[in-house]
Design a protein around this motif. Structure first.
Motif, short mmCIF file in Angstrom:
data_model
loop_
_atom_site.label_atom_id
_atom_site.label_comp_id
_atom_site.label_asym_id
_atom_site.label_seq_id
_atom_site.Cartn_x
_atom_site.Cartn_y
_atom_site.Cartn_z
N ARG A 150 0.82 -1.22 0.00
CA ARG A 150 0.00 0.00 0.00
C ARG A 150 0.85 1.27 0.00
O ARG A 150 0.49 2.27 0.60
N CYS A 151 1.98 1.21 -0.68
CA CYS A 151 2.82 2.41 -0.81
C CYS A 151 2.21 3.36 -1.83
O CYS A 151 1.46 2.96 -2.72
N ASP A 152 2.55 4.63 -1.72
CA ASP A 152 2.16 5.62 -2.72
C ASP A 152 3.31 6.61 -2.90
O ASP A 152 4.40 6.42 -2.35
N LYS A 153 3.07 7.66 -3.66
CA LYS A 153 4.14 8.61 -3.99
C LYS A 153 4.66 9.35 -2.77
O LYS A 153 5.77 9.92 -2.80
N ARG A 169 20.88 -6.48 7.75
CA ARG A 169 21.57 -6.17 6.50
C ARG A 169 21.23 -7.14 5.38
O ARG A 169 21.27 -6.81 4.20
N ARG A 170 20.88 -8.39 5.75
CA ARG A 170 20.66 -9.42 4.73
C ARG A 170 19.25 -9.45 4.17
O ARG A 170 18.98 -10.11 3.16
N ALA A 171 18.31 -8.72 4.78
CA ALA A 171 16.91 -8.80 4.36
C ALA A 171 16.70 -8.22 2.96
O ALA A 171 17.24 -7.16 2.63
N GLN A 172 15.90 -8.92 2.18
CA GLN A 172 15.44 -8.36 0.90
C GLN A 172 14.22 -7.49 1.21
O GLN A 172 13.33 -7.90 1.96
N ILE A 173 14.17 -6.30 0.63
CA ILE A 173 13.09 -5.36 0.93
C ILE A 173 12.34 -5.03 -0.35
O ILE A 173 12.94 -4.66 -1.36
N ILE A 174 11.01 -5.19 -0.31
CA ILE A 174 10.17 -4.95 -1.48
C ILE A 174 9.11 -3.92 -1.11
O ILE A 174 8.48 -4.01 -0.05
N PHE A 175 8.90 -2.96 -1.99
CA PHE A 175 7.87 -1.95 -1.80
C PHE A 175 6.81 -2.11 -2.88
O PHE A 175 7.09 -1.96 -4.07
N GLU A 176 5.59 -2.44 -2.44
CA GLU A 176 4.49 -2.69 -3.37
C GLU A 176 3.55 -1.49 -3.35
O GLU A 176 3.09 -1.06 -2.28
N MET A 177 3.25 -0.97 -4.53
CA MET A 177 2.36 0.19 -4.62
C MET A 177 0.90 -0.26 -4.47
O MET A 177 0.58 -1.45 -4.54
N LYS A 178 0.02 0.71 -4.30
CA LYS A 178 -1.40 0.40 -4.09
C LYS A 178 -2.02 -0.30 -5.28
O LYS A 178 -3.00 -1.04 -5.12
N ASP A 179 -1.46 -0.09 -6.47
CA ASP A 179 -2.00 -0.76 -7.66
C ASP A 179 -1.42 -2.15 -7.86
O ASP A 179 -1.72 -2.83 -8.86
N GLY A 180 -0.59 -2.60 -6.91
CA GLY A 180 -0.02 -3.92 -7.00
C GLY A 180 1.34 -3.99 -7.66
O GLY A 180 2.00 -5.03 -7.63
N SER A 181 1.77 -2.89 -8.28
CA SER A 181 3.08 -2.88 -8.93
C SER A 181 4.19 -2.76 -7.88
O SER A 181 3.95 -2.31 -6.76
N ILE A 182 5.38 -3.17 -8.25
CA ILE A 182 6.54 -3.12 -7.35
C ILE A 182 7.32 -1.83 -7.66
O ILE A 182 7.66 -1.56 -8.81
N ALA A 183 7.58 -1.06 -6.62
CA ALA A 183 8.32 0.20 -6.79
C ALA A 183 9.75 -0.12 -7.23
O ALA A 183 10.36 -1.08 -6.75
N PRO A 184 10.29 0.68 -8.15
CA PRO A 184 11.68 0.47 -8.57
C PRO A 184 12.65 0.78 -7.44
O PRO A 184 12.28 1.44 -6.45
N GLU A 185 13.88 0.32 -7.57
CA GLU A 185 14.91 0.62 -6.57
C GLU A 185 15.05 2.13 -6.42
O GLU A 185 15.21 2.85 -7.41
N THR A 186 14.94 2.61 -5.20
CA THR A 186 14.92 4.06 -4.98
C THR A 186 16.09 4.56 -4.14
O THR A 186 16.08 5.68 -3.67
N ASN A 187 17.09 3.71 -3.96
CA ASN A 187 18.25 4.12 -3.17
C ASN A 187 19.18 4.95 -4.05
O ASN A 187 20.22 4.48 -4.52
N GLU A 188 18.81 6.19 -4.29
CA GLU A 188 19.54 7.07 -5.18
C GLU A 188 20.31 8.12 -4.39
O GLU A 188 19.93 8.49 -3.27
N PRO A 189 21.40 8.65 -4.96
CA PRO A 189 22.21 9.65 -4.24
C PRO A 189 21.42 10.87 -3.79
O PRO A 189 21.67 11.44 -2.73
N GLU A 190 20.44 11.28 -4.60
CA GLU A 190 19.67 12.47 -4.24
C GLU A 190 18.77 12.25 -3.02
O GLU A 190 18.25 13.21 -2.45
#
Length: 319
Positions: A150-153, A169-190
């Motif tokens: 249930r993630c959103d913008k 540190r070893r856990a895989q982390i997934i972010f699922e949006m409200k429409d069911g899609s998987i959020a892209p990797e967001t660990n960006e420098p900005e």
């Protein structure tokens, strides 16, 4: 009792009410590609908003038992083992029960926990984190995978990701949006509160914890970079006279859970330093094998180390 010698895989789904674990379990169970038609015992430890279609599950060779906290005992599990003789077990665990009940109990012979998945409702995560942080950290620390749904913008995905990595540190982390899609990797420098593109990264005092997690996870971002920061001295005996750890005390969930974090730093003058001194460090970041990391981790080579005063706040956080 417990007659089978073969391994019986056990999958554990954790999370609080409305975290989405029941929905996920239903979808997983009804996917014949996952169960393979194998005889499956589903142990449900709480009543969520979603309800199981017991008859449909039974047709898929999945048998459901609802258990109370006082039934989570070795004897009861042995009885269920004898009753169903399952080929695999799935447990929808109650987020309010202590985890040691399931991880310390003597399970039937052959039962082996192969995957632990923790579910988080992004809409309520901050509230739960503020009021039940120790319980949530306990769940995250045991998880192989953490799924935020249930993630959103407006979801604070980079911050949440760092908070999980700080405790597991070893856990895989997934972010699922409200429409069911998987959020892209967001660990960006900005997403970081400091400039990693600078010739020398200037690390603010309050952001040591964020850098500690990010540098552990993103070698390609930091390898060969220079960094300038303030830290406390720790001299492990095994490091000898030419290395020390410049680090900080960090809080992962509560006062009782404060720990010292930092990376090994090669420095010829380390023998002149004293534990708990505060130093100003300029160093180059590299990577080498760490047993604690079960792989490569950051290591520093100091270019300049000078004594300094303590920061305004001595304890740091990971967000």
């Amino acid at each position: 009792m417990g007659r089978q010698n073969k391994e019986i895989p056990v999958y554990v789904f954790m999370g609080f009410l409305e975290s989405g674990k029941t929905t996920f379990a239903k979808e997983t169970l009804m996917d014949r590609g996952f169960t393979g038609g194998a005889k499956t015992l589903l142990l449900v430890c709480e009543d969520g908003e979603e309800e199981y279609d017991l008859e449909a599950l039974k047709k898929a060779n999945i048998y459901t038992e609802f258990i109370e906290e006082d039934q989570l005992t070795t004897d009861h599990l042995l009885d269920l083992q004898d009753k169903y003789n399952p080929e695999q077990v799935m447990i929808e665990y109650n987020g309010m029960w202590k985890l040691d009940k399931i991880f310390e109990i003597r399970v039937p012979k052959g039962w082996t926990v192969v995957q632990v998945i923790s579910f988080v409702n992004a809409e309520t995560y901050d509230v739960y984190s503020q009021n039940m942080k120790a319980t949530m950290v306990e769940q995250f620390n045991s998880a192989d995978m953490v799924i935020f749904n249930r993630c959103d913008k407006n979801s604070k995905i980079p911050e949440w990701r760092r908070s999980i990595k700080a405790v597991n540190r070893r856990a895989q982390i997934i972010f699922e949006m409200k429409d069911g899609s998987i959020a892209p990797e967001t660990n960006e420098p900005e997403d970081l509160p400091y400039d990693v593109s600078a010739d020398v990264i200037e690390l603010p005092d309050d952001d040591f914890g964020i850098w500690y997690v990010d540098a552990s996870d993103m070698k390609e971002r930091y390898d060969g970079k220079k960094i300038h920061f303030k830290a406390m001295v720790f001299r492990p005996k095994q490091y000898g006279s030419n290395a020390f750890v410049p680090g900080r005390f960090a809080m992962t969930c509560c006062v009782e859970d404060i720990q010292f974090v930092g990376f090994k730093c090669y420095y010829q003058g380390a023998k002149n330093l004293v534990d708990r001194q505060w130093v100003d460090v300029t160093a180059k970041i590299g990577y080498e094998y760490y047993p604690d990391f079960e792989g490569e981790g950051p290591v520093l080579t100091a270019e300049k180390v000078t004594l300094t005063s303590a920061p305004d706040e001595e304890v740091v956080y990971f967000s």
